[in-house]
Scaffold this active site. Structure first.
Site, PDB file in Angstrom:
ATOM      1  N   ALA A   1       0.813  -1.217   0.000  1.00  0.00           N
ATOM      2  CA  ALA A   1       0.000   0.000   0.000  1.00  0.00           C
ATOM      3  C   ALA A   1       0.848   1.269   0.000  1.00  0.00           C
ATOM      4  O   ALA A   1       0.316   2.370  -0.136  1.00  0.00           O
ATOM      5  CB  ALA A   1      -0.925  -0.005   1.215  1.00  0.00           C
TER       6      ALA A   1
ATOM      7  N   HIS B   1      -1.225   7.217   3.683  1.00  0.00           N
ATOM      8  CA  HIS B   1       0.130   6.834   4.113  1.00  0.00           C
ATOM      9  C   HIS B   1       1.067   7.973   3.739  1.00  0.00           C
ATOM     10  O   HIS B   1       1.167   8.336   2.564  1.00  0.00           O
ATOM     11  CB  HIS B   1       0.571   5.555   3.394  1.00  0.00           C
ATOM     12  CG  HIS B   1      -0.388   4.422   3.579  1.00  0.00           C
ATOM     13  ND1 HIS B   1      -0.480   3.701   4.739  1.00  0.00           N
ATOM     14  CD2 HIS B   1      -1.332   3.905   2.752  1.00  0.00           C
ATOM     15  CE1 HIS B   1      -1.414   2.777   4.618  1.00  0.00           C
ATOM     16  NE2 HIS B   1      -1.952   2.890   3.417  1.00  0.00           N
TER      17      HIS B   1
ATOM     18  N   ASN C   1       1.866  -3.187   8.085  1.00  0.00           N
ATOM     19  CA  ASN C   1       2.913  -3.854   7.292  1.00  0.00           C
ATOM     20  C   ASN C   1       3.738  -2.843   6.501  1.00  0.00           C
ATOM     21  O   ASN C   1       4.942  -3.019   6.297  1.00  0.00           O
ATOM     22  CB  ASN C   1       2.280  -4.878   6.347  1.00  0.00           C
ATOM     23  CG  ASN C   1       1.721  -6.043   7.114  1.00  0.00           C
ATOM     24  OD1 ASN C   1       2.463  -6.906   7.569  1.00  0.00           O
ATOM     25  ND2 ASN C   1       0.414  -6.061   7.323  1.00  0.00           N
TER      26      ASN C   1
HETATM   27  N1  LIG Z   1       2.061  -4.742   2.578  1.00  0.00           N
HETATM   28  C1  LIG Z   1       0.907  -4.073   2.590  1.00  0.00           C
HETATM   29  O1  LIG Z   1       0.828  -2.922   2.152  1.00  0.00           O
HETATM   30  C2  LIG Z   1      -0.313  -4.726   3.133  1.00  0.00           C
HETATM   31  C3  LIG Z   1      -0.261  -5.991   3.641  1.00  0.00           C
HETATM   32  N2  LIG Z   1      -1.383  -6.600   4.116  1.00  0.00           N
HETATM   33  C4  LIG Z   1      -1.244  -7.966   4.624  1.00  0.00           C
HETATM   34  O2  LIG Z   1      -2.000  -8.839   3.806  1.00  0.00           O
HETATM   35  C5  LIG Z   1      -2.802  -9.680   4.618  1.00  0.00           C
HETATM   36  C6  LIG Z   1      -4.045 -10.099   3.861  1.00  0.00           C
HETATM   37  O3  LIG Z   1      -4.844  -8.968   3.627  1.00  0.00           O
HETATM   38  P1  LIG Z   1      -6.339  -9.140   3.060  1.00  0.00           P
HETATM   39  O4  LIG Z   1      -6.338  -9.959   1.841  1.00  0.00           O
HETATM   40  O5  LIG Z   1      -6.923  -7.788   3.024  1.00  0.00           O
HETATM   41  O6  LIG Z   1      -6.989  -9.955   4.252  1.00  0.00           O
HETATM   42  P2  LIG Z   1      -8.302 -10.865   4.235  1.00  0.00           P
HETATM   43  O7  LIG Z   1      -8.648 -11.088   5.677  1.00  0.00           O
HETATM   44  O8  LIG Z   1      -9.320 -10.311   3.329  1.00  0.00           O
HETATM   45  O9  LIG Z   1      -7.782 -12.219   3.595  1.00  0.00           O
HETATM   46  C7  LIG Z   1      -6.844 -13.039   4.206  1.00  0.00           C
HETATM   47  C8  LIG Z   1      -7.201 -14.449   3.838  1.00  0.00           C
HETATM   48  O10 LIG Z   1      -6.120 -15.291   4.218  1.00  0.00           O
HETATM   49  C9  LIG Z   1      -6.664 -16.456   4.816  1.00  0.00           C
HETATM   50  N3  LIG Z   1      -5.662 -17.034   5.701  1.00  0.00           N
HETATM   51  C10 LIG Z   1      -5.235 -16.560   6.881  1.00  0.00           C
HETATM   52  N4  LIG Z   1      -4.263 -17.333   7.372  1.00  0.00           N
HETATM   53  C11 LIG Z   1      -4.073 -18.334   6.486  1.00  0.00           C
HETATM   54  C12 LIG Z   1      -3.215 -19.457   6.415  1.00  0.00           C
HETATM   55  N5  LIG Z   1      -2.364 -19.714   7.397  1.00  0.00           N
HETATM   56  N6  LIG Z   1      -3.299 -20.258   5.349  1.00  0.00           N
HETATM   57  C13 LIG Z   1      -4.168 -20.020   4.345  1.00  0.00           C
HETATM   58  N7  LIG Z   1      -5.022 -18.962   4.346  1.00  0.00           N
HETATM   59  C14 LIG Z   1      -4.977 -18.134   5.407  1.00  0.00           C
HETATM   60  C15 LIG Z   1      -7.923 -16.010   5.498  1.00  0.00           C
HETATM   61  O11 LIG Z   1      -8.815 -17.071   5.552  1.00  0.00           O
HETATM   62  P3  LIG Z   1      -9.629 -17.541   6.864  1.00  0.00           P
HETATM   63  O12 LIG Z   1      -9.285 -16.593   7.971  1.00  0.00           O
HETATM   64  O13 LIG Z   1     -11.038 -17.504   6.429  1.00  0.00           O
HETATM   65  O14 LIG Z   1      -9.126 -18.929   7.075  1.00  0.00           O
HETATM   66  C16 LIG Z   1      -8.438 -14.943   4.543  1.00  0.00           C
HETATM   67  O15 LIG Z   1      -9.285 -15.492   3.568  1.00  0.00           O
HETATM   68  C17 LIG Z   1      -3.053  -8.842   5.876  1.00  0.00           C
HETATM   69  O16 LIG Z   1      -3.343  -9.654   6.989  1.00  0.00           O
HETATM   70  C18 LIG Z   1      -1.742  -8.117   6.040  1.00  0.00           C
HETATM   71  O17 LIG Z   1      -0.836  -8.919   6.774  1.00  0.00           O
HETATM   72  C19 LIG Z   1      -2.590  -5.978   4.068  1.00  0.00           C
HETATM   73  C20 LIG Z   1      -2.687  -4.716   3.575  1.00  0.00           C
HETATM   74  C21 LIG Z   1      -1.565  -3.969   3.093  1.00  0.00           C
HETATM   75  O1  LIG Z   2      -3.554  -1.476   3.333  1.00  0.00           O
HETATM   76  C1  LIG Z   2      -3.131  -0.561   4.049  1.00  0.00           C
HETATM   77  O2  LIG Z   2      -3.623   0.572   4.090  1.00  0.00           O
HETATM   78  C2  LIG Z   2      -1.914  -0.795   4.881  1.00  0.00           C
HETATM   79  C3  LIG Z   2      -2.036  -1.954   5.751  1.00  0.00           C
HETATM   80  O3  LIG Z   2      -3.090  -2.427   6.069  1.00  0.00           O
HETATM   81  C4  LIG Z   2      -0.791  -2.540   6.236  1.00  0.00           C
HETATM   82  O4  LIG Z   2       0.267  -1.909   6.066  1.00  0.00           O
HETATM   83  O5  LIG Z   2      -0.841  -3.632   6.807  1.00  0.00           O
END
Ligand SMILES: NC(=O)C1=CN([C@@H]2O[C@H](COP(=O)(O)OP(=O)(O)OC[C@H]3O[C@@H](n4cnc5c(N)ncnc54)[C@H](OP(=O)(O)O)[C@@H]3O)[C@@H](O)[C@H]2O)C=CC1
Ligand SMILES: O=C([O-])CC(=O)C(=O)O
Length: 274
Positions: A131, A227, A197
């Site tokens: 992001a 951000h 993150n």
């Molecule tokens: N770098 C960046 O800028 C950002 C990073 N992120 C990261 O990305 C991650 C995902 O975001 P987002 O897609 O919005 O989240 P969501 O909650 O929409 O999706 C995450 C999915 O991953 C699944 N999941 C969780 N743990 C596991 C596992 N061990 N094995 C398989 N599937 C799993 C969950 O399924 P269920 O719980 O149903 O089993 C869920 O469907 C966030 O948690 C964060 O860490 C997010 C935003 C920005």
């Molecule tokens: O998606 C965003 O805005 C940022 C976020 O959640 C993250 O850094 O984990």
């Protein structure tokens, strides 16, 4: 790249797959998904997203089985724990790993272990911008000598629901912005694993987890995820402000994250990297 594997199939993963399916240059033949619940529903959802293209979808609940199908690249979009649980298996199989949940590397022991595994197997850990943006400029600035990096993350109160912010501020009662966290990127990434993150990404591109200052804000006056960061270095000073639209599938996540991952995947496939 012919065979892409994803860990997790939530907000980021679904937008990522839909985006890749729209790219004429992407010669994806097979999509493997590692999930931990409702594989039938997820299989149907994935097949629907991939319908316009002839892509075979396979759903796994076991990482070893997914890796036995020999994906070309694994993208984690599941959460920090998934990096800890599955990172070593992916890299140990000699497969490159893209991690959305960069904040997992606030755990120094995990970071060191995965780096060692990757080096031993000739695999790579690829950290996408997610992001945030300007990571190219930040790494270049660091190489010149970095004087300062500070980051501020601002989201609507709803984006902080279900996080440690709730123990610091009454999100439902806010009438003006509340700065509920000030500290290092390491603390931020560990305390707010689904929201900070990007702080870890800036820290790893920049001066480090303990040297990067972070402020987190809940703001009832906004509907977007903003951000902002400032860099001072020997070669360049700059500030950046990204106003992210919120993912319609997850209020914590900026929509741009999935497109940044799509860029990362596309850069593994085409003749030109940009
Ligand atoms: N770098 C960046 O800028 C950002 C990073 N992120 C990261 O990305 C991650 C995902 O975001 P987002 O897609 O919005 O989240 P969501 O909650 O929409 O999706 C995450 C999915 O991953 C699944 N999941 C969780 N743990 C596991 C596992 N061990 N094995 C398989 N599937 C799993 C969950 O399924 P269920 O719980 O149903 O089993 C869920 O469907 C966030 O948690 C964060 O860490 C997010 C935003 C920005
Ligand atoms: O998606 C965003 O805005 C940022 C976020 O959640 C993250 O850094 O984990």
């Amino acid at each position: 790249m012919q065979h892409l594997a994803l860990i997790g199939f939530g907000a980021i993963a679904r937008t990522l797959v839909a985006t890749l399916c729209d790219q004429p240059d992407m010669r994806l033949r097979k999509l493997s998904l590692l999930v931990r619940s409702t594989p039938d529903e997820l299989r149907r959802a994935a097949a629907e997203i991939c319908a316009p293209r002839d892509i075979e979808v396979q759903v796994f609940t076991d990482i070893a089985q997914m890796l036995a199908a020999r994906p070309d690249l694994v993208v984690e979009c599941a959460g920090q724990k998934a990096v800890a649980d599955h990172g070593a298996a992916v890299l140990g199989a000699g497969v490159d790993l893209v991690t959305a949940s960069v904040g997992a590397f606030a755990d120094q022991a995990l970071f060191d272990r995965l780096k060692e595994t990757a080096a031993g197997r000739g695999a790579r850990i690829i950290l996408p911008a997610g992001a945030i943006g300007g990571i190219d400029a930040l790494v270049a600035a660091r190489l010149s000598g970095l004087n300062e990096l500070s980051y501020t993350g601002r989201k609507p109160p709803g984006g902080w629901k279900g996080t440690d912010a709730e123990s610091r501020v009454d999100l439902d009662a806010l009438t003006e912005e509340a700065v509920f966290f000030e500290g290092t990127a390491r603390e931020a990434a560990m305390r707010f694993p689904k929201n900070a993150n990007v702080a870890a990404t800036l820290a790893l591109a920049g001066p480090g987890m303990d040297e990067t200052r972070v402020r987190l804000i809940a703001d009832p006056a906004t509907t977007e995820n903003t951000h902002e960061y400032q860099v001072r270095s020997q070669a360049v000073d700059y500030s950046m402000r990204l106003v992210g639209k919120v993912s319609p599938l997850n209020p914590k996540t900026s929509l741009s994250t999935a497109y940044s991952l799509a860029r990362t995947v596309l850069n593994r496939s085409g003749a030109i990297i940009i």
